[in-house]
Scaffold this motif. Structure first.
Motif, PDB file in Angstrom:
ATOM      1  N   UNK A   1       0.824  -1.209   0.000  1.00 18.83           N
ATOM      2  CA  UNK A   1       0.000   0.000   0.000  1.00 18.83           C
ATOM      3  C   UNK A   1       0.863   1.266   0.000  1.00 18.83           C
ATOM      4  N   UNK A   2       1.970   1.230   0.739  1.00 18.72           N
ATOM      5  CA  UNK A   2       2.862   2.391   0.754  1.00 18.72           C
ATOM      6  C   UNK A   2       3.446   2.646  -0.630  1.00 18.72           C
ATOM      7  N   UNK A   3       3.808   1.583  -1.318  1.00 14.71           N
ATOM      8  CA  UNK A   3       4.376   1.741  -2.656  1.00 14.71           C
ATOM      9  C   UNK A   3       3.382   2.420  -3.603  1.00 14.71           C
ATOM     10  N   UNK A   4       2.116   2.001  -3.555  1.00 17.46           N
ATOM     11  CA  UNK A   4       1.112   2.612  -4.410  1.00 17.46           C
ATOM     12  C   UNK A   4       0.943   4.091  -4.120  1.00 17.46           C
ATOM     13  N   UNK A   5       0.917   4.457  -2.829  1.00 15.66           N
ATOM     14  CA  UNK A   5       0.760   5.861  -2.466  1.00 15.66           C
ATOM     15  C   UNK A   5       1.981   6.686  -2.866  1.00 15.66           C
TER      16      UNK A   5
END
Length: 223
Positions: A165-169
């Motif tokens: 999720x951090x990568x997507x954000x």
């Protein structure tokens, strides 16, 4: 010349006193970006000065994003060497400590965020991650999706899901050139693993997220 208006800036809070981990992250990023001595003792001129060693280091760190610590041994000198001892003694079972995971995750995500941006630092002390994401979501047609991803990151049960999720954000933040404080981010990742501290992180990121939304919708509102 920066033409960004005050209303378009993320909320910047007073820079908090960092733990040894946060201080080490600051040192690593400063050396990689602007020049200096990295934790492994390497002297760098910095990515912003087109130092080939810094460019290569960030490229390797990006390649390690999402991979287990140790899968790429060449990254250990950037993510482990000089890392302060953890706050509490941990059993030596061969698994990474929470601090090692947080440092590795933070630096590999930072390398993704900084990619190809040689004049704009994506590490900005005092700007919380929640504030940067709130700035991203403001006026965005996918505002609900951005908030869901932030919520999923905060409630994730395992490290792989947090990184996902951090990568997507951060890919979205990269596209909009929106920076945040990576030293605080690393400390927050550690606290997300602590049942006595994780709610503090959730509260602070939520405050910052909605504070940034409010500031964007009402630019004259008080911080």
């Amino acid at each position: 010349m920066d033409s960004t208006t005050d209303a378009q800036q993320p909320i910047i809070r007073s820079t908090r006193v960092h733990t040894p981990l946060g201080q080490w992250i600051n040192q690593q990023i400063k050396a990689l970006m602007h020049g200096g001595t990295a934790g492994n003792g390497m002297q760098l001129k910095g990515y912003m000065h087109d130092d080939p060693r810094a460019v290569a280091a960030l490229a390797r760190l990006r390649h390690g994003l999402g991979k287990p610590i140790g899968a790429l041994p060449q990254l250990l000198e950037w993510t482990i060497v000089g890392l302060p001892e953890p706050e509490q003694a941990q059993h030596d079972n061969g698994e990474p400590t929470v601090e090692e995971w947080a440092a590795y995750t933070t630096l590999t995500l930072y390398a993704l965020h900084q990619r190809s941006l040689h004049t704009e630092p994506m590490h900005k002390p005092g700007t919380g991650f929640g504030s940067a994401v709130g700035m991203l979501a403001s006026g965005n047609p996918n505002e609900a999706g951005i908030y869901r991803r932030l919520s999923s990151m905060l409630t994730a049960d395992d490290t792989a899901e947090i990184v996902h999720h951090a990568r997507g954000l951060i890919q979205l933040l990269h596209a909009q050139h929106l920076p945040f404080d990576y030293a605080s981010f690393a400390e927050d990742l550690v606290d997300l693993h602590n049942p006595y501290r994780r709610d503090r992180v959730r509260l602070q990121w939520g405050r910052d997220y909605f504070g940034a939304l409010r500031k964007q919708s009402s630019p004259d509102a008080d911080d």
